[in-house]
Design a protein around this motif. Structure first.
Motif, short mmCIF file in Angstrom:
data_model
loop_
_atom_site.label_atom_id
_atom_site.label_comp_id
_atom_site.label_asym_id
_atom_site.label_seq_id
_atom_site.Cartn_x
_atom_site.Cartn_y
_atom_site.Cartn_z
N ILE A 164 -3.29 -3.44 3.48
CA ILE A 164 -3.74 -3.68 2.12
C ILE A 164 -2.74 -3.05 1.16
O ILE A 164 -1.85 -2.30 1.57
CB ILE A 164 -5.15 -3.10 1.88
CG1 ILE A 164 -5.18 -1.61 2.24
CG2 ILE A 164 -6.18 -3.87 2.67
CD1 ILE A 164 -6.52 -0.95 2.01
N GLY A 165 -2.89 -3.35 -0.12
CA GLY A 165 -1.97 -2.85 -1.13
C GLY A 165 -1.83 -3.87 -2.24
O GLY A 165 -2.56 -4.87 -2.28
N PRO A 166 -0.89 -3.67 -3.17
CA PRO A 166 -0.70 -4.62 -4.27
C PRO A 166 -0.54 -6.05 -3.79
O PRO A 166 0.18 -6.31 -2.83
CB PRO A 166 0.59 -4.11 -4.93
CG PRO A 166 0.63 -2.66 -4.61
CD PRO A 166 0.04 -2.53 -3.24
N GLU A 167 -1.25 -6.95 -4.42
CA GLU A 167 -1.29 -8.39 -4.11
C GLU A 167 -2.32 -8.75 -3.03
O GLU A 167 -2.50 -9.92 -2.72
CB GLU A 167 0.09 -8.95 -3.69
CG GLU A 167 1.21 -8.68 -4.67
CD GLU A 167 1.21 -9.60 -5.87
OE1 GLU A 167 0.47 -10.60 -5.87
OE2 GLU A 167 1.95 -9.30 -6.81
N ASP A 199 -1.51 0.83 4.73
CA ASP A 199 -0.94 0.44 3.44
C ASP A 199 0.31 -0.40 3.68
O ASP A 199 1.13 -0.08 4.54
CB ASP A 199 -0.60 1.67 2.60
CG ASP A 199 -0.29 1.30 1.16
OD1 ASP A 199 0.83 0.78 0.91
OD2 ASP A 199 -1.14 1.51 0.29
N VAL A 200 0.46 -1.47 2.90
CA VAL A 200 1.58 -2.38 3.10
C VAL A 200 2.93 -1.68 2.92
O VAL A 200 3.92 -2.04 3.55
CB VAL A 200 1.45 -3.61 2.17
CG1 VAL A 200 1.68 -3.24 0.71
CG2 VAL A 200 2.39 -4.73 2.60
N GLU A 201 2.97 -0.64 2.07
CA GLU A 201 4.23 0.08 1.90
C GLU A 201 4.62 0.82 3.18
O GLU A 201 5.80 0.87 3.54
CB GLU A 201 4.11 1.08 0.74
CG GLU A 201 5.44 1.74 0.39
CD GLU A 201 5.35 2.65 -0.82
OE1 GLU A 201 5.94 3.74 -0.76
OE2 GLU A 201 4.68 2.27 -1.79
N LYS A 312 -6.62 -0.17 -7.71
CA LYS A 312 -5.96 0.04 -9.00
C LYS A 312 -5.17 -1.21 -9.40
O LYS A 312 -5.19 -1.65 -10.55
CB LYS A 312 -5.02 1.24 -8.94
CG LYS A 312 -5.74 2.59 -8.92
CD LYS A 312 -4.71 3.70 -8.79
CE LYS A 312 -5.37 5.07 -8.77
NZ LYS A 312 -4.37 6.16 -8.57
N TRP A 313 -4.45 -1.79 -8.43
CA TRP A 313 -3.72 -3.03 -8.70
C TRP A 313 -4.71 -4.13 -9.10
O TRP A 313 -4.46 -4.89 -10.05
CB TRP A 313 -2.92 -3.47 -7.47
CG TRP A 313 -2.28 -4.82 -7.67
CD1 TRP A 313 -1.07 -5.08 -8.23
CD2 TRP A 313 -2.86 -6.09 -7.34
NE1 TRP A 313 -0.86 -6.44 -8.27
CE2 TRP A 313 -1.93 -7.08 -7.74
CE3 TRP A 313 -4.06 -6.49 -6.75
CZ2 TRP A 313 -2.18 -8.45 -7.56
CZ3 TRP A 313 -4.30 -7.86 -6.57
CH2 TRP A 313 -3.36 -8.81 -6.99
#
Length: 345
Positions: A164-167, A199-201, A312-313
Motif C-alpha cells: 500500500i502507499g500513494p496511489e 509499504d510500496v516505498e 494521508k494521500w
C-alpha cells in the motif's frame, strides 16, 4: 542505467517509475493501460501495449539494462486473461531479455503462491499452493523465471505481501472512505489475526537492492514485507484513530459474513472477491529474514505507518478520484450494497 518497468501505469509501476527517475535513471514504461501521470509523462519513455504481444515486448526491451516485471492480471480478471498475461507475458519478456542481453530481470511475484498455509511465518522454501487462477499463474510464472535463471540469467524473484502507499485504492478505498466520513469499519471475525502488509516505498527499495548488489547475491527468491505489524484490528484501528472521530473497528461473526459476501458476490452487489473475504480473518505473514540477511533489506514502515501514509494521500486526493467498476489497485471500486451497510457504522 535504463530500466524497463512493465505495468508502469499501475500502482506499483508509477511508484517505481518515480523512485528510479529520482535516482537519475532512464525509465521506459510498458503498460496496456494509459499512462496518466502529468508529473512523469515528459520525463520517461511510454509504450502502450500488451506483454502478450511479442513485437511490442521486443521494442520495449530494446536498449534496456534492467527489466522490472510488475505487470500482472489481478484476481478479478477472467481466468484466461490471468493465465495468458501472467505466464505467457512473463515468458515473452524473459525471451526478449535473454535475446537482447538484459543484465537483470527482476520479477515481482506474490505471497499468493503460498495459498492458505497451515503455519507461520512462511519461508521461501515452503510448499507452494496457489489458490485460484491468480495463485496458480504466479507459481507458473515463477517457474518460467527459474528456467531462465538456470540458463544463466540473473533473475531475482520478489514475493511481496499486499503493498500500500500513494496511489493505492482498490479494497483499501473502503476503509479510507468510511474513515473519512466518520464511520466505524467492519472486520470479518474478531480481527485478532496478524496480517502483514508492506509499504510500496519499501518494496521499491527491495527492487533497487536487487538491481544494485552483486548478481550472485540477488539471483534468488525473497519474501518482502513489513517488519513491524500487530493484529489486523489494531493496525486498521490506527487509521480510524488518525481520522479523529472516535470510531472503532467492529468485529463481525466470521461464517455468516463470509456466506453473505459469497451470495452478494454472485449477485454482483459487492466488490469483494473470494480471496479477500476468505483470508481476511486468517494469519498471513512471511519471514523477511533472508532478505534482511542477504540483501540488507531494512523496511522503514510498519503496517500502521503504511496504512496512515496511504490514508494521508487519500485525503489529499479523494475528491479527484472517480469511482470505477475497474479491477485494478489504482481505482476506487464501486461499493455496491456495502455503501448501504455504511449507514450502520
Amino acid at each position: 542505467m535504463r530500466y524497463l518497468v512493465t505495468g508502469g501505469a499501475g500502482f506499483l509501476g508509477i511508484n517505481l517509475v518515480r523512485f528510479l527517475h529520482r535516482r537519475g535513471h532512464e525509465v521506459v514504461s510498458l503498460d496496456i493501460a494509459d499512462f496518466d501521470y502529468p508529473d512523469m509523462k515528459d520525463k520517461i519513455k511510454i509504450i502502450r501495449g500488451d506483454i502478450r504481444d511479442k513485437n511490442i515486448v521486443d521494442e520495449a526491451v530494446k536498449g534496456c539494462n534492467i527489466v522490472v516485471h510488475t505487470a500482472a492480471a489481478l484476481p478479478l480478471y477472467k481466468p484466461e486473461d490471468i493465465f495468458s498475461t501472467d505466464i505467457e507475458g512473463t515468458r515473452n519478456l524473459l525471451e526478449a531479455s535473454e535475446k537482447q542481453g538484459v543484465d537483470r530481470f527482476i520479477h515481482i511475484s506474490s505471497t499468493a503462491v503460498y495459498g492458505i498455509p497451515d503455519h507461520h511465518p512462511l519461508l521461501e522454501d515452503d510448499k507452494l499452493d496457489g489458490v485460484g487462477p491468480y495463485g496458480e499463474a504466479k507459481i507458473l510464472a515463477e517457474e518460467e523465471c527459474l528456467g531462465y535463471r538456470q540458463k544463466g540469467m540473473c533473475v531475482p524473484v520478489l514475493r511481496p505481501k499486499s503493498f500500500i502507499g500513494p496511489e493505492r485504492l482498490g479494497v483499501f478505498d473502503l476503509l479510507y472512505d468510511w474513515a473519512r466520513d466518520g464511520k466505524g469499519f467492519p472486520m470479518i471475525g474478531k480481527g485478532n489475526n496478524r496480517y502483514q502488509l508492506l509499504d510500496v516505498e519499501d518494496l521499491c527499495e527491495a527492487v533497487y537492492l536487487c538491481a544494485e548488489l552483486d548478481k550472485e547475491k540477488v539471483n534468488d527468491t525473497f519474501n518482502i514485507g513489513a517488519k513491524e505489524f500487530t493484529t489486523m484490528k489494531e493496525d486498521y484501528q490506527a487509521v480510524l484513530d488518525y481520522a479523529g472521530f472516535g470510531k472503532k473497528i467492529v468485529g463481525l461473526p466470521e461464517k455468516p459474513i463470509i456466506y453473505t459476501l459469497k451470495f452478494l458476490e454472485l449477485l454482483k452487489l459487492s466488490p469483494l472477491y473470494k480471496w479477500v473475504y476468505e483470508t481476511a480473518s486468517k494469519d498471513s505473514f512471511v519471514s523477511i529474514g533472508k532478505a534482511e540477511k542477504v540483501l540488507g533489506y531494512k523496511p522503514k514502515y510498519s503496517n500502521k505507518d503504511a496504512l496512515i501514509r496511504n490514508y494521508k494521500w487519500y485525503l489529499e486526493n479523494a475528491d479527484k478520484i472517480q469511482e470505477s467498476s475497474g479491477i485494478s489497485h489504482r481505482v476506487r471500486w464501486k461499493q455496491g450494497i456495502l455503501r448501504l451497510a455504511k449507514i450502520f457504522f
